[in-house]
Each structure stands twice: as structure tokens, then as C-alpha cells.
Design an enzyme around this catalytic site. Structure first.
Site, short mmCIF file in Angstrom:
data_model
loop_
_atom_site.label_atom_id
_atom_site.label_comp_id
_atom_site.label_asym_id
_atom_site.label_seq_id
_atom_site.Cartn_x
_atom_site.Cartn_y
_atom_site.Cartn_z
N LYS A 169 25.63 34.43 -80.03
CA LYS A 169 25.46 32.86 -80.23
C LYS A 169 25.26 32.06 -78.90
O LYS A 169 24.54 32.55 -78.06
CB LYS A 169 26.46 32.30 -81.25
CG LYS A 169 26.64 33.31 -82.37
CD LYS A 169 25.34 33.31 -83.27
CE LYS A 169 25.58 34.41 -84.47
NZ LYS A 169 26.75 34.45 -85.33
N ASP A 209 38.45 33.60 -83.89
CA ASP A 209 36.91 33.53 -83.61
C ASP A 209 36.54 32.44 -83.14
O ASP A 209 36.35 31.43 -83.76
CB ASP A 209 36.40 34.05 -85.06
CG ASP A 209 34.76 34.09 -84.80
OD1 ASP A 209 34.17 33.73 -83.88
OD2 ASP A 209 34.31 34.85 -85.72
N ARG A 241 31.24 55.36 -72.51
CA ARG A 241 31.76 54.83 -73.76
C ARG A 241 32.85 54.38 -73.15
O ARG A 241 33.76 53.18 -73.54
CB ARG A 241 32.08 55.82 -74.90
CG ARG A 241 32.87 55.41 -75.83
CD ARG A 241 32.63 55.89 -77.33
NE ARG A 241 32.57 57.45 -77.19
CZ ARG A 241 33.74 58.40 -76.69
NH1 ARG A 241 34.74 57.96 -76.49
NH2 ARG A 241 33.28 59.35 -76.59
N TYR A 245 33.47 33.36 -91.12
CA TYR A 245 31.89 33.79 -91.29
C TYR A 245 31.80 34.73 -92.28
O TYR A 245 32.67 35.38 -92.65
CB TYR A 245 31.75 34.54 -89.95
CG TYR A 245 30.42 35.05 -89.70
CD1 TYR A 245 29.20 34.51 -89.45
CD2 TYR A 245 30.27 36.63 -89.70
CE1 TYR A 245 27.96 35.01 -89.51
CE2 TYR A 245 29.11 37.31 -89.40
CZ TYR A 245 28.05 36.37 -89.55
OH TYR A 245 26.73 37.25 -89.20
C1 LIG Z 1 27.51 35.60 -86.11
C2 LIG Z 1 28.99 35.56 -86.18
C3 LIG Z 1 29.73 36.71 -86.04
C4 LIG Z 1 29.11 38.19 -86.22
O1 LIG Z 1 28.71 38.58 -85.10
P1 LIG Z 1 27.23 39.43 -84.76
O2 LIG Z 1 26.92 39.24 -83.39
O3 LIG Z 1 26.09 38.91 -85.78
O4 LIG Z 1 27.81 40.81 -85.47
C5 LIG Z 1 30.85 36.57 -86.41
N1 LIG Z 1 31.59 35.27 -86.35
C6 LIG Z 1 30.98 34.07 -86.48
C7 LIG Z 1 31.76 32.86 -86.61
C8 LIG Z 1 29.73 34.32 -86.10
O5 LIG Z 1 28.75 33.13 -86.34
#
Ligand SMILES: *Cc1c(COP(=O)(O)O)cnc(C)c1O
Length: 394
Positions: free
Chosen positions: A194, A169, A45, A97
Site C-alpha cells: 500500500k 498493523d 532466505r 483487514y
Molecule cells: C492489504 C492489507 C493487508 C494484507 O497485505 P498483502 O500485502 O495484500 O498480503 C494487511 N493489512 C491491511 C490493513 C491491508 O490493507
């Protein structure tokens, strides 16, 4: 080192123990300590060599000091907000998001944090929303699904002037397209599920800090909260990242071609794409992005049924998510943004007829043919909704 080279030789590019050019997957929960307190790793961890490899790699790619890998983008975001305390106030982009909005609205608010939602493109509105309790500005650019672009450097400057943090983000851009830390931002984070993972096979989150002091705090929280990325996923993610530039160049070229086509398609009434010279955010996008990203959203002419359109595509996959090798298409009102009350959604400009396309790396001729065939099917009168309006379930 240039970015493309860093993808392969940045971070820890080979196994220090054996020289293996692919970092091994260290499936170990604990590590032998020769002397107490002198071992490199103690417990997985707190640190695992496979995870360390991807953490050092993302820190290099975003040009930050420290990288951290989490079990999902959502876990990464939650850990970043754990820097703060009850009574702290935040300015949040109005187009973040859906899962981030849910975390804020149903979890963080219960812990006494307060939020003001602002269109962060409006710098005066951002500055005006700052109060003595404000601790950070949190935003996405380009946003989802309208791909609005905020001037990152300007927001980072406002944050600095007020002694607060700026957090971005960077999921929709990827560090190939945009590197917020280089523009003065304090913390950058990703849903690595992504573009960074890229192959639709891993859920992961990443955080990178601008300086060591912030890095220490995030590292402490990562270990304390424990939402870490497991060794298998860490390996998959660093393997995916190696081809980021190759993939992004193909994504970006295909997106330009699809934009050019949609621009001349009479059944499309509006296009949302930062690379559109008529887009109000075009100049800022050009200034801070390398290419304009591979997301494009568009609206059909009134009366055309977007659901019919997306359901009969053959090459482009009807699915949520983005940033995959495969092209993914969806209707935000019915899918990714279906949980937002219709009135709020419409107020934010997300119409029922909006379609969001994550452009993949297929041969562009197949993508264009798929779209063209879809529009041809729509031209049949039976595909017009009788009352001229598409009714959303949301
Ligand atoms: C998908 C996404 C998230 C969340 O991420 P996960 O890996 O699905 O928890 C956060 N911000 C954006 C812009 C996203 O497209």
C-alpha cells in the site's frame, strides 16, 4: 535525523561495495564463504543485501530495533502469529483487514489459538477481555473501511500492565502519519503493498520490533518459515519508500480538500474521516497522527446507487487496494468486504451504500470535478433504485 532525511539516508543508503547511490539488486541464492561461519551472508532466505537495505530502512523509519521484509503483508502477519502457540489467546480489533480475519478464522484457530474480537476504542472492553491465556492485543488504527481510531498509547499501556504484547498493523497510516513503537507498542507491521510501496507495483510485507529480543525471535521465524521478500521486490519497495513523505503530503492535502467538498455535498449522508472535527475519534487522531491519513469513506443519501456512482468516475479508478499514487475507489460491501456475511457486516456498521476512497496525488481539481460529475449523474431519477434500498450480492 528527521523523518524525511531518513527516507533517503536511513538504513543502508548506498551500496557498501561500490558506493552506488541505488542499492543493487543482488540476484544471488548463495554467497562464497572465505572461512566457514565468517561470511556476512550465507543463503538468501536467511539474508540478502538488497532485502537487508529495505529491512534496515523500515526499522529506522518506525524507530525500532529490527526490520523484516516478507513476500506479502499476509506473510508478515502469519509470521508474527507464529511467535505464539496452541492454547494462546488474543484480543483482536473488530474491524481488522479481511485477510487477517480469514487467517485467524480459518487457519490459526485450527492450530489451537483462540481470539476475542473487541472494538479496541473501548479500553474497558479491551481490559475485560484479557484472560490468563491472553498473549497479545492485535489491532489496526485507523480501521478499514470505517476509519475508526484507537488510542495506541492507552492500549500499549494496558498490554504492558498485563505482561502481554501489543501488535499494530500500521498499513492505513504509514510511518509518516503514525509511529506506534514510539507510543509503546511492541511490534508494528505493514502491508507494504500500500503506502510504503506506493506505486501499485509490488506486493510486500514488513515487520518492525521494539527491542532486540523480539527482533531475534522474528528473525528466527522469518528464516524458519521462509516467507521472505525477493531481491527485485525488495529493491522496488526501498525505491518506493524514498518518496513516502512527498507522496503523503500530497495525499493528505488532497484528502482535506475532498473532505471539505463531501461535507457540503447534499447527496452524501455520512462521512467517515478521522480528520472530521465531528468524528468521535477526532481528538485521539489529532494526538497520535501526523495528518489524518488519506482514506475517506462516505455513504450516499438513501436510494442513491453507489455502484452507478463509482462505475462512471473517469479519473478515480474503481479498484481494490489503497495507498497508491492513483486515487482508488470501491464499495466494501461488494468488493473488499464482500466475503463477510451481510448480517455481520451490517452489525459492524459497514452499510451497503458505503463507499471507500483512497485519495491519490492527482491534481485535486480533477478529483473534485470527477466526484462532482458523478453526483450530477446520480441526480437523474433513473439512477435511484426503485425500492429505495441498494441490494448487495454479499
Ligand atoms: C492489504 C492489507 C493487508 C494484507 O497485505 P498483502 O500485502 O495484500 O498480503 C494487511 N493489512 C491491511 C490493513 C491491508 O490493507
Amino acid at each position: 535525523m528527521e523523518f524525511d532525511t531518513k527516507l533517503l539516508h536511513g538504513g543502508i543508503s548506498e551500496d557498501p561495495a561500490t558506493g552506488a547511490t541505488s542499492i543493487p539488486i543482488y540476484m544471488a541464492s548463495t554467497f562464497h564463504q572465505n572461512k566457514i561461519g565468517e561470511s556476512q551472508y550465507e543463503y538468501s532466505r536467511s539474508g540478502n543485501p538488497t532485502r537487508t537495505a529495505v529491512e534496515k530502512l523500515i526499522a529506522d523509519l518506525e524507530n525500532g530495533t529490527d526490520g523484516f521484509a516478507f513476500a506479502s503483508g499476509s506473510a508478515a502477519i502469519d509470521t508474527v502469529f507464529s511467535l505464539f502457540s496452541a492454547g494462546d489467546h488474543f484480543i483482536v480489533g473488530n474491524d481488522v483487514y479481511g485477510g487477517t480475519f480469514r487467517l485467524i478464522d480459518t487457519v490459526l484457530k485450527r492450530f489451537g489459538m483462540t481470539f476475542t474480537v473487541v472494538d479496541t476504542r473501548d479500553l474497558q472492553a479491551v481490559e475485560a477481555a484479557i484472560t490468563p491465556a491472553t498473549k497479545a492485543i492485535y489491532l489496526e488504527t485507523p480501521t478499514n473501511p470505517l476509519l475508526r481510531v484507537t488510542d495506541i498509547e492507552a492500549v500499549a499501556t494496558i498490554a504492558k500492565d498485563h505482561g502481554i504484547l501489543s501488535i499494530i498493523d500500521n498499513t492505513f497510516a504509514s510511518p509518516y502519519v503514525q509511529r506506534p513503537l514510539e507510543l509503546g507498542v511492541d511490534i508494528v507491521l505493514h502491508s507494504a503493498s500500500k503506502y510504503l510501496g506506493g506505486h501499485s507495483d509490488v506486493i510486500a510485507g514488513l515487520v518492525v520490533t521494539k527491542d532486540k529480543a523480539l527482533g531475534e525471535k522474528i528473525g528466527y521465524l522469518q528464516n524458519a518459515i521462509g516467507g521472505i521478500l525477493a531481491p527485485q521486490e525488495s529493491w522496488l519497495l526501498q525505491r518506493g519508500i524514498k518518496t513516502l513523505s512527498l507522496r503523503m503530503r500530497a495525499h493528505l492535502a488532497n484528502t482535506q480538500a475532498i473532505f471539505a467538498y463531501l461535507n457540503h455535498e447534499p447527496l452524501v449522508s455520512k462521512i467517515y474521516y478521522p480528520g472530521d472535527p465531528n468524528n468521535p475519534d477526532y481528538e485521539i487522531a489529532k494526538k497520535q497522527m501526523n495528518g489524518f491519513g488519506a482514506m475517506i469513506s462516505f455513504e450516499l443519501q438513501p436510494g442513491l446507487d453507489p455502484q452507478k456512482f463509482v462505475e462512471q468516475l473517469h479519473v478515480i479508478t474503481l479498484a481494490e487496494s489503497l495507498g497508491a499514487l492513483e486515487s482508488l475507489i470501491e464499495i466494501p460491501a461488494l468488493m473488499t468486504h464482500g466475503a463477510i456475511p451481510r448480517e455481520t457486516r451490517l452489525k459492524n456498521g459497514i452499510k451497503d451504500e458505503l463507499i471507500r476512497l483512497s485519495v491519490g496525488v492527482e491534481d485535486k481539481r480533477d478529483l473534485l470535478t470527477d466526484l462532482q460529475d458523478g453526483f450530477r449523474v446520480l441526480q437523474g431519477s433513473d439512477h435511484y433504485v426503485s425500492n429505495g434500498a441498494f441490494n448487495s450480492k454479499a
